[in-house]
Motif scaffolding. Structure first.
Motif, PDB file in Angstrom:
ATOM      1  N   PRO A 193       0.815  -1.516  -0.022  1.00  0.00           N
ATOM      2  CA  PRO A 193       0.099   0.439  -0.109  1.00  0.00           C
ATOM      3  C   PRO A 193       0.705   1.258  -0.370  1.00  0.00           C
ATOM      4  CG  PRO A 193      -0.161  -1.441   2.630  1.00  0.00           C
ATOM      5  CD  PRO A 193       1.118  -1.449   1.233  1.00  0.00           C
ATOM      6  N   LYS A 194       0.472   2.555  -0.652  1.00  0.00           N
ATOM      7  CA  LYS A 194       0.929   3.468  -0.407  1.00  0.00           C
ATOM      8  C   LYS A 194       0.755   4.428   0.307  1.00  0.00           C
ATOM      9  CE  LYS A 194       3.421   7.116  -2.581  1.00  0.00           C
ATOM     10  NZ  LYS A 194       4.912   6.706  -2.897  1.00  0.00           N
ATOM     11  N   SER A 196      -0.124   4.217   4.825  1.00  0.00           N
ATOM     12  CA  SER A 196      -1.001   4.176   5.746  1.00  0.00           C
ATOM     13  C   SER A 196      -1.046   4.793   7.133  1.00  0.00           C
ATOM     14  CB  SER A 196      -0.177   2.263   6.316  1.00  0.00           C
ATOM     15  OG  SER A 196       0.627   3.336   6.923  1.00  0.00           O
TER      16      SER A 196
ATOM     17  N   ASP B 100      12.752  -1.054   1.723  1.00  0.00           N
ATOM     18  CA  ASP B 100      11.675  -1.861   0.924  1.00  0.00           C
ATOM     19  C   ASP B 100       9.650  -1.135   1.514  1.00  0.00           C
ATOM     20  OD1 ASP B 100      13.078  -4.914  -0.898  1.00  0.00           O
ATOM     21  OD2 ASP B 100      13.056  -1.928  -1.568  1.00  0.00           O
ATOM     22  N   TYR B 103       7.941   1.740   1.392  1.00  0.00           N
ATOM     23  CA  TYR B 103       7.568   2.949   0.644  1.00  0.00           C
ATOM     24  C   TYR B 103       6.267   2.936   0.653  1.00  0.00           C
ATOM     25  CZ  TYR B 103       4.772   2.315  -3.881  1.00  0.00           C
ATOM     26  OH  TYR B 103       4.043   3.247  -4.851  1.00  0.00           O
ATOM     27  N   THR B 104       5.850   2.059   2.202  1.00  0.00           N
ATOM     28  CA  THR B 104       3.807   2.493   2.095  1.00  0.00           C
ATOM     29  C   THR B 104       4.725   3.837   3.230  1.00  0.00           C
ATOM     30  OG1 THR B 104       3.636   0.051   2.372  1.00  0.00           O
ATOM     31  CG2 THR B 104       2.154   1.586   3.905  1.00  0.00           C
ATOM     32  N   HIS B 105       4.169   5.338   3.342  1.00  0.00           N
ATOM     33  CA  HIS B 105       3.714   5.549   3.030  1.00  0.00           C
ATOM     34  C   HIS B 105       3.425   6.260   4.842  1.00  0.00           C
ATOM     35  CE1 HIS B 105       6.890   8.506   0.993  1.00  0.00           C
ATOM     36  NE2 HIS B 105       6.811   7.414   0.265  1.00  0.00           N
ATOM     37  N   SER B 106       3.483   6.352   5.638  1.00  0.00           N
ATOM     38  CA  SER B 106       2.116   6.755   7.115  1.00  0.00           C
ATOM     39  C   SER B 106       1.622   8.476   7.065  1.00  0.00           C
ATOM     40  CB  SER B 106       2.876   6.534   8.342  1.00  0.00           C
ATOM     41  OG  SER B 106       2.171   7.767   9.887  1.00  0.00           O
ATOM     42  N   VAL B 107       0.451   8.225   6.956  1.00  0.00           N
ATOM     43  CA  VAL B 107       0.118   9.293   6.628  1.00  0.00           C
ATOM     44  C   VAL B 107      -0.141  10.577   7.506  1.00  0.00           C
ATOM     45  CG1 VAL B 107      -2.676  10.627   6.566  1.00  0.00           C
ATOM     46  CG2 VAL B 107      -2.136   8.613   4.743  1.00  0.00           C
ATOM     47  N   THR B 108       0.066   9.621   9.132  1.00  0.00           N
ATOM     48  CA  THR B 108       0.596  10.410  10.157  1.00  0.00           C
ATOM     49  C   THR B 108       1.545  11.402  10.487  1.00  0.00           C
ATOM     50  OG1 THR B 108       1.052   8.559  11.508  1.00  0.00           O
ATOM     51  CG2 THR B 108      -1.512   9.746  11.349  1.00  0.00           C
TER      52      THR B 108
END
Lengths: 197, 454
Positions: A193-194, A196, B100, B103-108
């Motif tokens: 997922p891009k 979280s 790797d 790649y998933t970015h934490s919004v907070t």
């Protein structure tokens, strides 16, 4: 005050859920964590390919010609993929599958033989004559199983498809004839997922 | 008390308190993780590699929250310098695996970079650093005589290049492909010697030429690449051979002799530039100040500019070659930052402006509810917070060298005594290293991988 206590309780419960967790798994269970080549892939490929190999026509022909089971040795399996694969684990799975098939005899590879020969040589000097393993009595292999593991990867943002292809060949050690060729492919799709929370 | 309240309201008084408190807070820089990286890299630059290793592998060593990747990148280089290639390889694999996951970015987390600063975001290596992870991993495997594992890194790079390019295409970041990484892939494929790998080597060399031409505008192609292109184009009767001969008239492209061996010297030279924070103070109303902070690279000096490898046979005949520039890491780093400058500056302007707007609205709200003194105090301390937290992201893989240089020598198989001379920019020999005896077999390719820290 009551609200504060309730909030603290939920907080404590939440923290309790963050403790390290260890779960025992059956070794036969498939667990894919990252999309990389893993123990399940090695085992699946080894079992299926050895079954295909030992079901081949060459065994029946050999039995008919020689009147005995063929002797096989596992040679080099070269990693030509773009991941660091422990080819030794795969080779050991191949050896296990060969022995368990009951259709071939299996002899130690180059690496294992060195230690066995050292022990045998030591016995000539130190062991009782009646118990010594005799020299120059090794069983020569009739065939060598060799192969390679390759991979093709297609990746774009956040996801990739990877295909592992294991190729194995059974080579007659006298004539260099390839009596059996097998191939097994495994494809995995990994999505990340891009975002979280 | 009344006098004290009056001085708070006075713009000059507020400014003085603000400046004094800001200086005190600024001097209390975060300890531990943030200080460890400069210490480690200072030790490397001074040549105290073992001391750097002792520090970086200590159980308590880390670079702070969010800098796991950066810690393992530096750790890998330090361990490589001490000769612990296996541990260095493990560190690089950890860095790759964690990258790797990032790649998933934490919004907070991303939101916090707008409220505080960019250091709140976990460190993600720049595109050129991502490629160099594979390059230095290949170095580890070559030094462990594991050519096949080094080839895995080459294949991983082949798979990685289009992904990185795609990720940055049309974006504010610009990925500069790495000519040396392509050249190294070619060298490794060629060393493997199989027909399929030799073909891959030619393709890698051709890709390297494209990248060097893009980077240097056609003014520089490493001579070693020129020779390699001609050598392999001859082997495969490639239609480009005529073009290469015309373009590189001085390149010999000697065929590899079956009775000969090849020795490559892959040398890392100097120290990559480090980022420092540049600050522009921006006055806001009532005598308070905020600031814009952005990173800038600073060059680190070094003396060794190139090296010479010398192989002396039993008869006393010496064959040698000078290293040629293959990877301008400092240049890549500067280009990467330059390409992102517009975004970095825009964020450096927008974030303090945003913080100031929020602060002003809150201040008005507090004044209405609790009176002017409360509003003034809030304004003062929130301005201090905004000023202090506005920090540039100066993180980078500091243990990298400034350049990688390559030399290639072909000699008949046999026993050689190997020396390496390090030379300065004027061509004077600074130091001589005895690399010991080397026994070369026919057809062998031997890799000598070194780092100059002078």
């Amino acid at each position: 005050m009551k609200k504060t206590i309730i909030v603290l309780c939920f907080f404590a419960l939440g923290l309790a859920g963050c403790a390290t967790e260890v779960i025992r798994k059956d070794t036969a269970e498939v667990v894919d964590l990252s999309g990389r080549w893993n123990d399940t892939d090695a085992r699946m490929v080894a079992e299926e390919m050895v079954k295909g190999c030992t079901d081949g026509r060459w065994i029946a022909q050999f039995n008919k010609d020689k009147g005995r089971d063929p002797v096989v040795i596992v040679g080099t399996v070269v990693n030509r993929s773009h991941e660091h694969i422990n080819a030794r684990v795969f080779v050991e799975d191949l050896e296990m599958a060969l022995v368990n098939s009951g259709k071939v005899k299996f002899v130690a590879d180059k690496g294992a033989r060195t230690e066995v020969r050292e022990e045998r040589a030591d016995q000539q000097e130190n062991a009782a004559a009646a118990t010594r393993a005799r020299l120059v009595q090794e069983t020569g292999a009739d065939y060598m199983l060799q192969g390679s593991i390759n991979s093709v990867k297609d990746e774009t943002r956040g996801q990739y498809v990877i295909m592992f292809q294991a190729n194995l060949e059974l080579v007659d050690l006298t004539t260099n004839e390839k009596v059996w060729i097998g191939q097994k492919k495994i494809k995995k799709v990994v999505k990340r997922p891009k975002y979280s929370m | 008390m009344r006098h004290f309240c009056f001085s708070i309201r006075n713009a000059l008084g507020r400014s003085l308190i603000f400046i004094f408190t800001g200086l005190v807070l600024s001097s209390c820089a975060s300890v531990g993780g943030a200080r460890l990286q400069p210490e480690i890299n200072g030790l490397i630059a001074a040549g105290h590699v073992q001391a750097a290793a002792d520090k970086i592998i200590a159980p308590s060593a880390d670079y702070g929250t969010g800098n796991y990747v950066l810690y393992h990148l530096d750790r890998a280089i330090v361990l490589q310098l001490t000769g612990d290639f296996s541990a260095s390889a493990a560190s690089l694999e950890k860095a790759k695996a964690r990258y790797d996951e990032l790649y998933t970015h934490s919004v907070t987390n991303e939101a916090s970079t707008w409220v505080v600063n960019d250091n709140m975001s976990p460190y993600r290596p720049a595109a050129y650093e991502r490629v160099l992870m594979n390059v230095f991993q290949a170095f580890n495997y070559l030094q462990m005589n594991a050519l096949n594992d080094a080839l895995v890194e080459a294949r991983d790079l082949d798979a990685k290049f289009p992904v990185i390019t795609d990720a940055y295409a049309g974006d504010r970041h610009v990925f500069e492909d790495n000519g040396f990484a392509r050249l190294l892939c070619g060298i490794l494929y060629e060393a493997s010697g199989t027909a399929a790998d030799l073909n891959d080597a030619l393709i890698a060399y051709q890709q390297a030429l494209t990248v060097y031409d893009a980077y240097y505008g056609g003014t520089y192609v490493p001579p070693i690449l020129q020779d390699s292109l001609i050598r392999l184009a001859q082997k495969f009767n490639d239609p480009e051979l005529k073009q290469y001969r015309a373009r590189f008239p001085d390149a010999r492209g000697d065929r590899d002799r079956p009775d000969a061996a090849r020795v490559y010297l892959l040398e890392s030279v100097g120290f990559s530039p480090v980022k420092v924070s540049r600050m522009i103070p921006v006055p806001v109303d009532d005598g308070l100040v905020t600031k814009m902070a952005f990173p800038e690279f600073v060059h680190r000096t070094y003396n060794v500019h190139f090296s010479r490898i010398l192989l002396e046979d039993a008869q006393g005949h010496t064959t040698g070659a000078d290293t040629q520039l293959a990877d301008d890491i400092e240049g890549l780093a500067r280009k990467d930052l330059e390409a992102r400058k517009a975004f970095v500056l825009a964020k450096a302007i927008a974030r303090p402006a945003l913080k100031y707007l929020v602060e002003r609205n809150q201040k008005e709200s507090i004044e209405k509810k609790h009176g002017p003194l409360a509003g003034e105090l809030f304004g003062l301390f929130s301005s201090l917070y905004n000023f202090y937290t506005e920090q540039a992201d100066v993180r980078s893989w500091q243990a990298l060298p400034a350049q990688v240089r390559v030399a290639r020598v072909q000699v008949p198989a046999g026993i050689y005594h190997v020396r390496r001379e390090d030379l300065n920019a004027a061509g004077a020999v600074i130091s001589v290293q005895d690399e010991g005896q080397l026994q070369l077999r026919p057809g062998q390719t031997y890799f000598l991988i070194r780092r100059s820290l002078q």
